[in-house]
Design a protein around this motif. Structure first.
Motif, PDB file in Angstrom:
ATOM      1  N   LEU A  96       1.329 -22.098 -14.793  1.00 46.58           N
ATOM      2  CA  LEU A  96       2.623 -21.919 -14.141  1.00 46.58           C
ATOM      3  C   LEU A  96       3.450 -20.831 -14.810  1.00 46.58           C
ATOM      4  O   LEU A  96       4.367 -20.276 -14.201  1.00 46.58           O
ATOM      5  CB  LEU A  96       3.395 -23.238 -14.153  1.00 46.58           C
ATOM      6  CG  LEU A  96       2.930 -24.291 -13.134  1.00 46.58           C
ATOM      7  CD1 LEU A  96       3.619 -25.621 -13.392  1.00 46.58           C
ATOM      8  CD2 LEU A  96       3.203 -23.819 -11.712  1.00 46.58           C
ATOM      9  N   SER A  97       3.129 -20.518 -16.051  1.00 46.10           N
ATOM     10  CA  SER A  97       3.853 -19.465 -16.763  1.00 46.10           C
ATOM     11  C   SER A  97       3.365 -18.067 -16.403  1.00 46.10           C
ATOM     12  O   SER A  97       3.917 -17.073 -16.881  1.00 46.10           O
ATOM     13  CB  SER A  97       3.704 -19.672 -18.277  1.00 46.10           C
ATOM     14  OG  SER A  97       2.329 -19.653 -18.654  1.00 46.10           O
ATOM     15  N   SER A  98       2.336 -17.974 -15.567  1.00 44.56           N
ATOM     16  CA  SER A  98       1.769 -16.676 -15.209  1.00 44.56           C
ATOM     17  C   SER A  98       2.771 -15.820 -14.446  1.00 44.56           C
ATOM     18  O   SER A  98       3.571 -16.328 -13.662  1.00 44.56           O
ATOM     19  CB  SER A  98       0.515 -16.857 -14.352  1.00 44.56           C
ATOM     20  OG  SER A  98      -0.459 -17.612 -15.023  1.00 44.56           O
ATOM     21  N   GLY A  99       2.690 -14.522 -14.675  1.00 44.28           N
ATOM     22  CA  GLY A  99       3.519 -13.589 -13.927  1.00 44.28           C
ATOM     23  C   GLY A  99       2.866 -13.201 -12.615  1.00 44.28           C
ATOM     24  O   GLY A  99       1.702 -13.534 -12.342  1.00 44.28           O
ATOM     25  N   ALA A 100       3.614 -12.461 -11.796  1.00 46.00           N
ATOM     26  CA  ALA A 100       3.122 -12.080 -10.473  1.00 46.00           C
ATOM     27  C   ALA A 100       1.847 -11.250 -10.562  1.00 46.00           C
ATOM     28  O   ALA A 100       0.929 -11.415  -9.749  1.00 46.00           O
ATOM     29  CB  ALA A 100       4.209 -11.314  -9.730  1.00 46.00           C
TER      30      ALA A 100
END
Length: 357
Positions: A304-308
């Protein structure tokens, strides 16, 4: 001959949602059996009413002024006494709270509370539900995270996990319907839990590299206007179709290349299970509820912490995969046993165990 177990299912309505559809699947399955005699108690109608096999079921409509109308308690209790119900099975917060009081004035009836999620808002409604629900004779969750949610309330009754039933996809007519075609598909309520703004961030990055990529969003909710505005801001409004609530989602599975679900939390995600058995490759958020289906080794579960940009790389990769990818064989194998008949049977076993104790 063994007498049929008398079950009363109490749900506010069959509004749009996976929990409501699951309830209907189970009711229809139980109505076909000889070892259980189900009835339905509800306070209102809903968009899924047409899916209910009402000819086989006795349905009691008990209208209320609001979800907090106390008159619902004696009225439901009267129905239980008249039908000599053995088990009251409550679905969703608006039926869980009055069920505590219904059980208190109907001695001999076992109260089973259904847990369909793994997180809830920290507000008075769900704190009250927790304090009252800890007295249920049993809590049946559709996932291990959902069952663990109740640890904080120290429930006194039994606790079980019974997974959702998964309908195998039906044949879809009009397989060449270009109006339904999409590269990426999202299905779900347009609410904060589903994390759709992050999906649109990633989708805009995909379109920067592949401008013809398309996304269909099935579902409705309070964030729709905000999400539509976001597509205009990013210049991808021509690539994204918002089609609203759809009774039949199978046609979208059949005409899409991959499913995306970046939810912050779930119960047991119906949409993911349906997409997997339909053969779609998937990109999902790396949450326990998704991992329970796709397995720990699945490569397209993104934190969920991943960037676009990171999520976009997974979306681009999944678009190059074929249907029924080998990476989802674990998921398909585990879902083969989650047929409506088998899941309904598991519930009956739990009800019988409870009433026989």
């Amino acid at each position: 001959m063994t007498k049929a177990l008398r079950l009363a299912v109490f749900i506010p309505s069959f509004a749009d949602g996976g929990a409501q559809r699951q309830c209907i699947i189970l009711l229809n399955e139980w109505a076909r059996r000889d070892d259980i005699e189900p009835i339905l108690i509800r306070t209102d109608g809903g968009v899924h009413d047409d899916l209910l096999d009402a000819e086989r079921l006795d349905v009691y409509d008990v209208p209320v002024r609001s979800n907090y109308d106390p008159t619902i308690i004696p009225r439901v209790a009267t129905i239980l006494r008249r039908r000599r119900s053995q088990v009251l099975f409550s679905w969703l917060q608006a039926s869980d709270v009055p069920s505590y009081f219904v059980r208190a004035i109907t001695p001999g009836v076992k109260w089973v509370l259904a847990e369909r999620n793994s997180q809830h808002p920290d507000d008075w409604r769900f704190r009250l539900r927790g304090r009252l629900g800890r007295s249920a004779d049993a809590i049946i969750a559709n996932s291990e995270p959902g069952l663990r949610y109740w640890d904080r309330f120290e429930p006194r009754g039994k606790r079980f996990v019974v997974p959702n039933a998964v309908d195998h996809p039906k044949a879809v007519q009009g397989a060449g319907d270009d109006a339904l075609r999409a590269d990426l598909l999202h299905v779900g309520r347009l609410e904060a839990q589903k994390n759709i703004p992050l999906l649109l961030d990633a989708f805009a990055a995909v379109c920067a590299l592949r401008p013809a990529t398309t996304l269909t969003i099935v579902g409705d909710g309070s964030q729709r206007a905000q999400l539509e505005a976001q597509t205009h801001e990013y210049g991808v409004s021509a690539n994204v179709r918002f089609v609203g609530f759809q009774r039949d989602v199978s046609k979208y599975y059949a005409h899409s290349r991959a499913l995306v679900s970046l939810s912050r939390h779930e119960g047991m995600p119906n949409v993911l299970a349906e997409a997997v058995v339909s053969g779609l490759p998937v990109v999902v958020s790396d949450i326990p509820e998704h991992r329970n289906i796709v397995g720990q080794g699945y490569p397209r579960a993104v934190p969920l912490s991943s960037g676009a940009a990171e999520i976009a790389s997974h979306l681009l990769a999944v678009l190059d995969e074929n249907r029924f990818p080998p990476s989802l064989e674990f998921a398909r194998a585990s879902l083969r046993n989650s047929t409506p008949a088998r899941v309904a049977d598991e519930y009956v076993k739990r009800f019988v165990e409870l009433t026989s104790a």
